[in-house]
Design a protein around this motif. Structure first.
Motif, PDB file in Angstrom:
ATOM      1  N   ASP A 152       5.698  -2.787  -8.577  1.00 23.68           N
ATOM      2  CA  ASP A 152       5.440  -1.504  -7.934  1.00 23.68           C
ATOM      3  C   ASP A 152       6.759  -0.833  -7.587  1.00 23.68           C
ATOM      4  N   GLU A 206       5.087   5.941  -2.591  1.00 24.66           N
ATOM      5  CA  GLU A 206       4.917   4.695  -3.341  1.00 24.66           C
ATOM      6  C   GLU A 206       4.237   5.004  -4.667  1.00 24.66           C
ATOM      7  N   SER A 207       4.328   4.071  -5.589  1.00 30.72           N
ATOM      8  CA  SER A 207       3.888   4.340  -6.945  1.00 30.72           C
ATOM      9  C   SER A 207       2.377   4.332  -7.091  1.00 30.72           C
ATOM     10  N   SER A 235      -0.653   4.154 -10.414  1.00 33.33           N
ATOM     11  CA  SER A 235      -0.794   3.590 -11.752  1.00 33.33           C
ATOM     12  C   SER A 235      -1.272   4.637 -12.743  1.00 33.33           C
ATOM     13  N   LYS A 262       3.795   2.624 -13.960  1.00 31.23           N
ATOM     14  CA  LYS A 262       3.766   3.088 -12.570  1.00 31.23           C
ATOM     15  C   LYS A 262       4.647   4.325 -12.461  1.00 31.23           C
ATOM     16  N   GLY A 317       7.572  -6.926  -6.578  1.00 29.95           N
ATOM     17  CA  GLY A 317       6.334  -7.471  -7.110  1.00 29.95           C
ATOM     18  C   GLY A 317       6.486  -8.919  -7.495  1.00 29.95           C
TER      19      GLY A 317
END
Length: 325
Positions: free
Chosen positions: A82, A100-101, A103, A110, A128
Motif C-alpha cells: 500500500d 492513502e492508496s 486499488s 495502487k 505491506g
C-alpha cells in the motif's frame, strides 16, 4: 536474387517495427528508497523500480501549492503493498498522513491522487507484506498543473456568438502545460452533454497533439461542435480529460480531469430604424436613428458610423458614435 531482396526488405520492416515498439517501452531505473521520513529518497516525475523486503520504504517529491500529485504503483505478484502520503511538515516522530492508496482493478495497481495545499517535499511510504516472489515493484510519480487558459467558441482572439441549432461551430481550448516535465502525445477528451454533439453526431470530442509541449508552453485544440435546437442559452460545465506521455522516456502519465465551462451566448441581431421617411430639400432636417437588438444575445460596445450619399451632408458630426453595451 529477388528472393534475397524480399527477405532483406522483410527483415528491415521487422526491425523498423521493433524499433517503433521499443520507443514506447517505459524507461525506469532501479533505486534504493529511504528507510524513514528523515532519509526519504528524493524523486521527480517519472518511473522507478525498487524491491520490497519487509520494512517500510520512503520517497519524497517536491510539489508546489495547487499542483496535482499522482502516484501509481504496480504491486508485484505475491506481495500486498500500500501507499501512504504524508504532509511536508511530517517528521519521523510526527508523521502527518494526508492520503492513502486506493486499488485499481484486481488490486495489482495502487494509486493516490492529491491536490496539494502546501509547497515542499511530500513523503510517500510503501508498506505491506511480501509473501512470495521477488518483491520488485514499479512506482511512478507525476506532478502536474494543467490550466485551461481559454475555452469557448471561436478563438481566443476572436470569440464567436453561437445559438441553439448552430451546426459545425468551432470550439477552441488552450491548455498550459504546468507539469514539471515536457510532454508529447497530448490528448484532450471531452464527453459532451446531450445539448451538444460532434461532427459525426457522437458525444465525444477527442484530439491528439504529437508535438512536444515544453514546461510552461500552451497547446491549442480545436473541435467542430453541433448545438441542439433544444439547448438553452447559458453556461455549461464540462470535464476535460488530459492524457499524455512524458517526452523523456515516453512514460505514460496519469489521466487528469480539468473542469471547463463554455457558453451558448445566443446571437445579437442589430436592426437600424429611422422615424424620418422623407427629407425636405434645401433645409436642415433632424433625423432620429434607432438601433434595435432583435437577437437572443446582448451586445457589447457598438461602434457605429453613418455615410450618406451626395448631395446630403451631416451637420455637426464626424459620422461616428460609440454606444455602451
Amino acid at each position: 536474387m529477388a528472393n534475397k531482396i524480399r527477405k532483406s526488405a522483410t527483415a528491415f520492416l521487422i526491425l523498423l517495427l521493433l524499433a517503433q515498439v521499443l520507443q514506447y517501452v517505459p524507461r525506469s531505473e532501479a533505486v534504493t528508497p529511504g528507510t524513514s521520513i528523515a532519509n526519504a529518497l528524493a524523486v521527480s516525475s517519472g518511473r522507478v523500480n525498487a524491491t520490497f523486503a519487509d520494512a517500510p520504504q520512503y520517497y519524497k517529491v517536491n510539489v508546489q501549492t495547487g499542483a496535482l500529485l499522482s502516484i501509481q504503483m504496480d504491486v508485484p505478484p505475491g506481495s500486498d503493498l500500500d501507499l501512504t502520503l504524508y504532509d511536508p511538515d511530517s517528521t519521523n516522530d510526527d508523521p502527518k498522513q494526508i492520503s492513502e492508496s486506493k486499488s485499481l482493478g484486481d488490486g495489482a495497481r495502487k494509486f493516490i491522487e492529491f491536490q496539494t495545499t502546501k509547497t515542499g517535499f511530500h513523503y510517500v511510504k510503501v508498506s505491506g507484506v511480501k509473501h512470495v516472489g521477488t518483491g520488485t515493484y514499479t512506482i511512478a510519480f507525476f506532478v502536474t498543473n494543467f490550466r485551461v487558459l481559454f475555452a469557448g467558441f471561436g478563438t481566443q482572439d476572436s470569440l464567436t456568438e453561437v445559438a441553439p441549432g448552430d451546426l459545425g461551430t468551432t470550439l477552441s481550448l488552450v491548455v498550459r502545460n504546468g507539469a514539471d516535465f515536457a510532454i508529447t502525445d497530448f490528448i484532450a477528451t471531452i464527453d459532451l452533454p446531450p445539448q451538444f454533439s460532434n461532427s459525426t453526431s457522437g458525444r465525444v470530442l477527442r484530439q491528439t497533439l504529437t508535438s512536444t509541449i515544453a514546461v510552461g508552453q500552451s497547446a491549442a485544440f480545436s473541435f467542430l461542435v453541433n448545438i441542439a435546437p433544444s439547448a438553452s442559452i447559458g453556461s455549461y460545465n464540462l470535464i476535460l480529460r488530459i492524457d499524455y506521455l512524458m517526452s523523456s522516456g515516453l512514460v505514460k502519465g496519469s489521466s487528469v480531469n480539468v473542469p471547463v465551462q463554455i457558453s451558448v451566448t445566443g446571437k445579437s441581431l442589430i436592426r437600424l430604424v429611422t422615424e424620418n421617411q422623407f427629407l425636405l430639400p434645401e433645409t436642415t432636417n433632424d433625423v432620429t436613428l434607432k438601433l434595435k437588438n432583435e437577437g437572443t444575445s446582448a451586445t457589447g460596445i457598438i461602434d457605429f458610423s453613418l455615410s450618406v450619399p451626395s448631395p446630403l451632408t451631416l451637420v455637426g458630426s464626424d459620422n461616428k458614435w460609440t454606444l455602451p453595451s
